[in-house]
Scaffold this motif. Structure first.
Motif, PDB file in Angstrom:
ATOM      1  N   ILE A 137       0.833  -1.207   0.000  1.00 58.39           N
ATOM      2  CA  ILE A 137       0.000   0.000   0.000  1.00 58.39           C
ATOM      3  C   ILE A 137       0.861   1.248   0.000  1.00 58.39           C
ATOM      4  CG2 ILE A 137      -1.684   1.326   1.345  1.00 58.39           C
ATOM      5  CD1 ILE A 137      -2.781  -1.373   2.371  1.00 58.39           C
ATOM      6  N   LEU A 138       1.901   1.247   0.839  1.00 55.05           N
ATOM      7  CA  LEU A 138       2.810   2.396   0.913  1.00 55.05           C
ATOM      8  C   LEU A 138       3.443   2.685  -0.437  1.00 55.05           C
ATOM      9  CD1 LEU A 138       4.642   4.446   2.548  1.00 55.05           C
ATOM     10  CD2 LEU A 138       6.304   2.586   2.589  1.00 55.05           C
ATOM     11  N   CYS A 139       3.962   1.646  -1.074  1.00 51.41           N
ATOM     12  CA  CYS A 139       4.628   1.825  -2.368  1.00 51.41           C
ATOM     13  C   CYS A 139       3.659   2.397  -3.401  1.00 51.41           C
ATOM     14  CB  CYS A 139       5.194   0.493  -2.844  1.00 51.41           C
ATOM     15  SG  CYS A 139       6.133   0.617  -4.382  1.00 51.41           S
ATOM     16  N   ALA A 140       2.445   1.879  -3.420  1.00 53.56           N
ATOM     17  CA  ALA A 140       1.442   2.364  -4.375  1.00 53.56           C
ATOM     18  C   ALA A 140       1.116   3.834  -4.119  1.00 53.56           C
ATOM     19  CB  ALA A 140       0.178   1.514  -4.271  1.00 53.56           C
ATOM     20  N   VAL A 141       0.972   4.198  -2.843  1.00 53.43           N
ATOM     21  CA  VAL A 141       0.635   5.583  -2.492  1.00 53.43           C
ATOM     22  C   VAL A 141       1.786   6.529  -2.827  1.00 53.43           C
ATOM     23  CG1 VAL A 141       0.166   7.143  -0.560  1.00 53.43           C
ATOM     24  CG2 VAL A 141      -1.026   4.958  -0.704  1.00 53.43           C
ATOM     25  N   VAL A 142       3.005   6.143  -2.455  1.00 53.69           N
ATOM     26  CA  VAL A 142       4.169   7.019  -2.676  1.00 53.69           C
ATOM     27  C   VAL A 142       4.444   7.210  -4.162  1.00 53.69           C
ATOM     28  CG1 VAL A 142       6.672   7.223  -2.382  1.00 53.69           C
ATOM     29  CG2 VAL A 142       5.252   6.520  -0.458  1.00 53.69           C
ATOM     30  N   THR A 145       1.501   9.122  -5.826  1.00 50.57           N
ATOM     31  CA  THR A 145       1.508  10.549  -5.485  1.00 50.57           C
ATOM     32  C   THR A 145       2.649  11.282  -6.179  1.00 50.57           C
ATOM     33  OG1 THR A 145       0.570  10.023  -3.308  1.00 50.57           O
ATOM     34  CG2 THR A 145       1.563  12.198  -3.572  1.00 50.57           C
ATOM     35  N   THR A 146       3.801  10.631  -6.260  1.00 52.82           N
ATOM     36  CA  THR A 146       4.951  11.236  -6.945  1.00 52.82           C
ATOM     37  C   THR A 146       4.638  11.507  -8.409  1.00 52.82           C
ATOM     38  OG1 THR A 146       6.502  10.118  -5.461  1.00 52.82           O
ATOM     39  CG2 THR A 146       7.377  10.925  -7.546  1.00 52.82           C
ATOM     40  N   MET A 147       3.954  10.586  -9.054  1.00 49.62           N
ATOM     41  CA  MET A 147       3.584  10.777 -10.456  1.00 49.62           C
ATOM     42  C   MET A 147       2.498  11.840 -10.600  1.00 49.62           C
ATOM     43  SD  MET A 147       3.557   6.784 -11.729  1.00 49.62           S
ATOM     44  CE  MET A 147       3.042   7.217 -13.386  1.00 49.62           C
ATOM     45  N   LEU A 148       1.530  11.812  -9.686  1.00 49.36           N
ATOM     46  CA  LEU A 148       0.411  12.757  -9.752  1.00 49.36           C
ATOM     47  C   LEU A 148       0.868  14.195  -9.503  1.00 49.36           C
ATOM     48  CD1 LEU A 148      -2.694  13.003 -10.023  1.00 49.36           C
ATOM     49  CD2 LEU A 148      -2.819  12.771  -7.530  1.00 49.36           C
TER      50      LEU A 148
END
Length: 266
Positions: A137-142, A145-148
Protein backbone atom coordinates in the motif's frame (compact mmCIF):
# COMPACT_ATOMS: atom_id res chain seq x y z
CA UNK A 1 22.15 -22.89 2.80
CA UNK A 2 20.49 -23.98 -0.43
CA UNK A 3 18.34 -21.98 -2.82
CA UNK A 4 17.49 -18.59 -1.32
CA UNK A 5 14.06 -18.63 -2.96
CA UNK A 6 13.14 -22.01 -1.50
CA UNK A 7 11.86 -20.26 1.63
CA UNK A 8 8.60 -18.33 1.76
CA UNK A 9 10.02 -15.78 4.21
CA UNK A 10 12.83 -14.89 1.77
CA UNK A 11 10.36 -14.42 -1.07
CA UNK A 12 8.39 -12.01 1.14
CA UNK A 13 11.64 -10.31 2.15
CA UNK A 14 12.64 -9.70 -1.48
CA UNK A 15 9.17 -8.42 -2.36
CA UNK A 16 9.12 -6.00 0.58
CA UNK A 17 12.67 -4.82 -0.06
CA UNK A 18 12.01 -4.18 -3.75
CA UNK A 19 8.89 -2.17 -2.92
CA UNK A 20 10.64 -0.02 -0.30
CA UNK A 21 13.55 0.53 -2.68
CA UNK A 22 11.10 1.89 -5.26
CA UNK A 23 9.33 4.18 -2.79
CA UNK A 24 12.22 5.58 -0.72
CA UNK A 25 14.02 7.53 -3.49
CA UNK A 26 10.74 9.13 -4.58
CA UNK A 27 10.71 10.78 -1.15
CA UNK A 28 14.47 11.02 -0.78
CA UNK A 29 15.13 13.17 -3.84
CA UNK A 30 12.83 16.10 -2.97
CA UNK A 31 13.85 16.16 0.71
CA UNK A 32 17.53 16.16 -0.27
CA UNK A 33 16.98 19.02 -2.72
CA UNK A 34 15.03 20.91 -0.05
CA UNK A 35 17.94 20.41 2.40
CA UNK A 36 15.69 18.31 4.66
CA UNK A 37 17.85 15.17 4.70
CA UNK A 38 17.89 15.10 8.51
CA UNK A 39 14.12 14.82 8.69
CA UNK A 40 14.45 11.11 7.96
CA UNK A 41 16.58 10.68 11.08
CA UNK A 42 14.10 12.62 13.22
CA UNK A 43 11.16 10.60 11.91
CA UNK A 44 13.01 7.30 12.36
CA UNK A 45 13.91 8.03 15.98
CA UNK A 46 10.31 9.01 16.64
CA UNK A 47 9.20 5.81 14.90
CA UNK A 48 11.22 3.86 17.46
CA UNK A 49 9.18 5.57 20.17
CA UNK A 50 6.03 4.46 18.37
CA UNK A 51 7.37 0.91 18.09
CA UNK A 52 8.04 0.84 21.83
CA UNK A 53 4.55 2.22 22.44
CA UNK A 54 3.01 -0.44 20.22
CA UNK A 55 4.90 -3.23 21.98
CA UNK A 56 3.87 -1.79 25.34
CA UNK A 57 0.12 -1.62 24.71
CA UNK A 58 -0.05 -4.74 22.53
CA UNK A 59 -0.74 -3.35 19.05
CA UNK A 60 1.31 -3.95 15.89
CA UNK A 61 4.50 -1.91 16.36
CA UNK A 62 4.34 -0.63 12.77
CA UNK A 63 1.00 1.03 13.52
CA UNK A 64 2.61 2.77 16.48
CA UNK A 65 5.55 3.79 14.31
CA UNK A 66 3.20 5.31 11.72
CA UNK A 67 1.38 7.38 14.36
CA UNK A 68 4.56 8.67 16.01
CA UNK A 69 6.35 9.36 12.70
CA UNK A 70 3.45 11.44 11.42
CA UNK A 71 3.34 13.35 14.72
CA UNK A 72 7.10 13.94 14.42
CA UNK A 73 7.10 15.41 10.90
CA UNK A 74 4.10 17.59 11.65
CA UNK A 75 5.83 18.85 14.79
CA UNK A 76 8.97 19.62 12.78
CA UNK A 77 6.95 21.58 10.25
CA UNK A 78 5.25 23.57 13.03
CA UNK A 79 8.49 24.27 14.91
CA UNK A 80 10.31 25.33 11.74
CA UNK A 81 7.94 28.28 11.45
CA UNK A 82 8.57 29.26 15.07
CA UNK A 83 12.36 29.26 14.76
CA UNK A 84 12.50 31.04 11.41
CA UNK A 85 16.04 31.12 10.01
CA UNK A 86 17.14 28.67 12.73
CA UNK A 87 14.66 26.10 11.49
CA UNK A 88 17.17 23.22 11.67
CA UNK A 89 16.71 23.33 15.46
CA UNK A 90 13.24 21.84 14.98
CA UNK A 91 14.66 18.62 13.57
CA UNK A 92 17.10 18.20 16.46
CA UNK A 93 14.40 18.89 19.06
CA UNK A 94 12.01 16.30 17.62
CA UNK A 95 14.81 13.76 17.18
CA UNK A 96 15.87 14.22 20.79
CA UNK A 97 12.29 13.81 21.98
CA UNK A 98 11.97 10.60 19.96
CA UNK A 99 15.14 9.15 21.47
CA UNK A 100 14.07 10.09 24.99
CA UNK A 101 10.61 8.61 24.53
CA UNK A 102 12.05 5.37 23.18
CA UNK A 103 14.39 5.07 26.16
CA UNK A 104 11.59 5.63 28.66
CA UNK A 105 8.97 3.38 27.04
CA UNK A 106 11.40 0.52 26.37
CA UNK A 107 12.03 0.31 30.11
CA UNK A 108 8.46 -0.93 30.59
CA UNK A 109 8.65 -3.68 27.96
CA UNK A 110 9.61 -7.21 28.91
CA UNK A 111 12.56 -8.42 26.87
CA UNK A 112 12.63 -4.95 25.33
CA UNK A 113 16.18 -5.35 24.01
CA UNK A 114 15.27 -8.16 21.60
CA UNK A 115 12.02 -6.49 20.52
CA UNK A 116 13.46 -3.04 19.92
CA UNK A 117 16.63 -4.31 18.23
CA UNK A 118 14.63 -6.06 15.50
CA UNK A 119 13.21 -2.67 14.51
CA UNK A 120 16.34 -0.59 15.15
CA UNK A 121 18.47 -2.61 12.73
CA UNK A 122 15.79 -4.34 10.67
CA UNK A 123 14.48 -7.89 10.63
CA UNK A 124 13.23 -8.33 7.09
CA UNK A 125 13.11 -12.13 7.28
CA UNK A 126 10.54 -11.80 10.08
CA UNK A 127 8.16 -9.60 8.10
CA UNK A 128 4.52 -10.62 8.55
CA UNK A 129 1.78 -10.77 5.92
CA UNK A 130 0.22 -7.65 7.48
CA UNK A 131 3.51 -5.74 7.18
CA UNK A 132 3.93 -6.88 3.58
CA UNK A 133 0.43 -5.59 2.78
CA UNK A 134 1.31 -2.27 4.42
CA UNK A 135 4.45 -2.10 2.29
CA UNK A 136 2.48 -2.74 -0.90
CA UNK A 137 0.00 0.00 0.00
CA UNK A 138 2.81 2.40 0.91
CA UNK A 139 4.63 1.82 -2.37
CA UNK A 140 1.44 2.36 -4.37
CA UNK A 141 0.63 5.58 -2.49
CA UNK A 142 4.17 7.02 -2.68
CA UNK A 143 4.81 6.21 -6.34
CA UNK A 144 1.27 7.22 -7.32
CA UNK A 145 1.51 10.55 -5.48
CA UNK A 146 4.95 11.24 -6.95
CA UNK A 147 3.58 10.78 -10.46
CA UNK A 148 0.41 12.76 -9.75
CA UNK A 149 2.26 15.71 -8.17
CA UNK A 150 5.43 15.38 -10.22
CA UNK A 151 5.48 18.98 -11.51
CA UNK A 152 4.51 20.45 -8.15
CA UNK A 153 7.14 18.49 -6.19
CA UNK A 154 9.75 19.33 -8.81
CA UNK A 155 9.02 23.06 -8.54
CA UNK A 156 8.93 23.12 -4.73
CA UNK A 157 12.12 21.08 -4.43
CA UNK A 158 14.10 23.81 -6.17
CA UNK A 159 12.35 27.08 -5.29
CA UNK A 160 9.32 27.34 -3.03
CA UNK A 161 8.85 31.06 -3.58
CA UNK A 162 8.80 30.73 -7.36
CA UNK A 163 6.45 27.76 -7.07
CA UNK A 164 4.05 29.80 -4.95
CA UNK A 165 4.10 32.64 -7.47
CA UNK A 166 3.15 30.11 -10.13
CA UNK A 167 0.03 29.21 -8.15
CA UNK A 168 1.26 25.95 -6.68
CA UNK A 169 -0.20 25.22 -3.19
CA UNK A 170 3.20 24.97 -1.52
CA UNK A 171 1.91 24.31 2.00
CA UNK A 172 -0.37 21.51 0.87
CA UNK A 173 2.31 19.81 -1.23
CA UNK A 174 4.84 20.13 1.60
CA UNK A 175 2.31 18.56 3.96
CA UNK A 176 1.82 15.62 1.60
CA UNK A 177 5.59 15.22 1.23
CA UNK A 178 6.12 15.22 4.99
CA UNK A 179 3.29 12.73 5.44
CA UNK A 180 4.76 10.36 2.86
CA UNK A 181 8.18 10.67 4.52
CA UNK A 182 6.70 9.63 7.86
CA UNK A 183 4.86 6.66 6.34
CA UNK A 184 7.94 5.48 4.44
CA UNK A 185 10.14 5.64 7.53
CA UNK A 186 7.58 3.85 9.70
CA UNK A 187 6.79 1.00 7.33
CA UNK A 188 10.44 0.48 6.36
CA UNK A 189 11.60 0.21 9.98
CA UNK A 190 10.99 -3.55 9.97
CA UNK A 191 12.77 -4.01 6.64
CA UNK A 192 15.88 -1.83 6.78
CA UNK A 193 15.75 -0.72 10.40
CA UNK A 194 14.55 2.54 11.92
CA UNK A 195 18.11 3.75 12.48
CA UNK A 196 19.07 3.07 8.87
CA UNK A 197 16.04 3.96 6.76
CA UNK A 198 17.25 7.56 6.39
CA UNK A 199 20.29 6.10 4.61
CA UNK A 200 18.03 4.47 2.02
CA UNK A 201 16.32 7.83 1.50
CA UNK A 202 19.58 9.70 0.97
CA UNK A 203 22.37 7.41 -0.32
CA UNK A 204 20.70 6.26 -3.59
CA UNK A 205 19.75 9.87 -4.30
CA UNK A 206 23.27 11.10 -3.58
CA UNK A 207 24.74 8.42 -5.87
CA UNK A 208 22.33 9.32 -8.67
CA UNK A 209 23.00 13.05 -8.34
CA UNK A 210 26.66 12.47 -9.16
CA UNK A 211 25.91 10.98 -12.58
CA UNK A 212 22.65 12.66 -13.60
CA UNK A 213 21.93 16.01 -15.21
CA UNK A 214 18.19 16.29 -14.70
CA UNK A 215 15.57 15.79 -12.01
CA UNK A 216 13.90 12.98 -13.91
CA UNK A 217 17.20 11.25 -14.61
CA UNK A 218 18.22 11.52 -10.96
CA UNK A 219 14.89 10.08 -9.80
CA UNK A 220 15.10 7.10 -12.16
CA UNK A 221 18.73 6.36 -11.32
CA UNK A 222 18.14 6.72 -7.59
CA UNK A 223 15.42 4.05 -7.77
CA UNK A 224 17.79 1.80 -9.76
CA UNK A 225 20.54 2.32 -7.20
CA UNK A 226 18.15 1.59 -4.32
CA UNK A 227 16.99 -1.63 -5.97
CA UNK A 228 20.59 -2.74 -6.53
CA UNK A 229 21.55 -1.97 -2.92
CA UNK A 230 18.61 -3.83 -1.41
CA UNK A 231 18.69 -6.91 -3.65
CA UNK A 232 22.47 -7.27 -3.39
CA UNK A 233 22.27 -6.69 0.35
CA UNK A 234 19.72 -9.47 0.78
CA UNK A 235 21.78 -11.95 -1.23
CA UNK A 236 25.02 -11.16 0.60
CA UNK A 237 23.41 -11.10 4.04
CA UNK A 238 21.74 -14.47 3.40
CA UNK A 239 24.84 -16.30 2.23
CA UNK A 240 27.25 -14.57 4.66
CA UNK A 241 24.88 -14.66 7.65
CA UNK A 242 24.83 -10.87 8.14
CA UNK A 243 22.11 -8.41 9.19
CA UNK A 244 20.22 -7.40 6.00
CA UNK A 245 19.64 -3.75 6.97
CA UNK A 246 23.27 -3.04 7.79
CA UNK A 247 24.48 -4.91 4.71
CA UNK A 248 22.19 -2.87 2.45
CA UNK A 249 23.43 0.41 3.91
CA UNK A 250 27.12 -0.60 3.68
CA UNK A 251 26.73 -1.64 0.04
CA UNK A 252 25.06 1.68 -0.71
CA UNK A 253 27.80 3.61 1.05
CA UNK A 254 30.51 1.70 -0.83
CA UNK A 255 28.82 2.36 -4.19
CA UNK A 256 28.45 6.05 -3.32
CA UNK A 257 32.15 6.34 -2.46
CA UNK A 258 33.21 4.57 -5.66
CA UNK A 259 30.82 6.70 -7.73
CA UNK A 260 32.16 9.87 -6.12
CA UNK A 261 35.78 8.86 -6.79
CA UNK A 262 35.10 7.97 -10.42
CA UNK A 263 33.09 11.16 -10.90
CA UNK A 264 35.94 13.24 -9.43
CA UNK A 265 38.47 11.51 -11.63
CA UNK A 266 36.36 12.12 -14.72
Amino acid sequence: MGNIFAYDFMIKAFAAAALIAAAAPCIGLPIVLKRFSAIGDAASHSALGGIAFGLLIGINPIVGAVIFSIAAVLSIEALRKKFGKYSEIATVVVMSAGIGLTAVLSGFIKNSSANINSFMFGSIVAISDFELILTIILCAVVVGTTMLLYKEIFAIAFDEEAAQLCGIPVKAVNFVLMLLTALTVAVASRIVGALMISSLLVIPTASAMLISKSYKGTLIRSVIFAEIFTIAGLFISYYCDLRPGGTIVLIGTAVLVVTALLHKKK
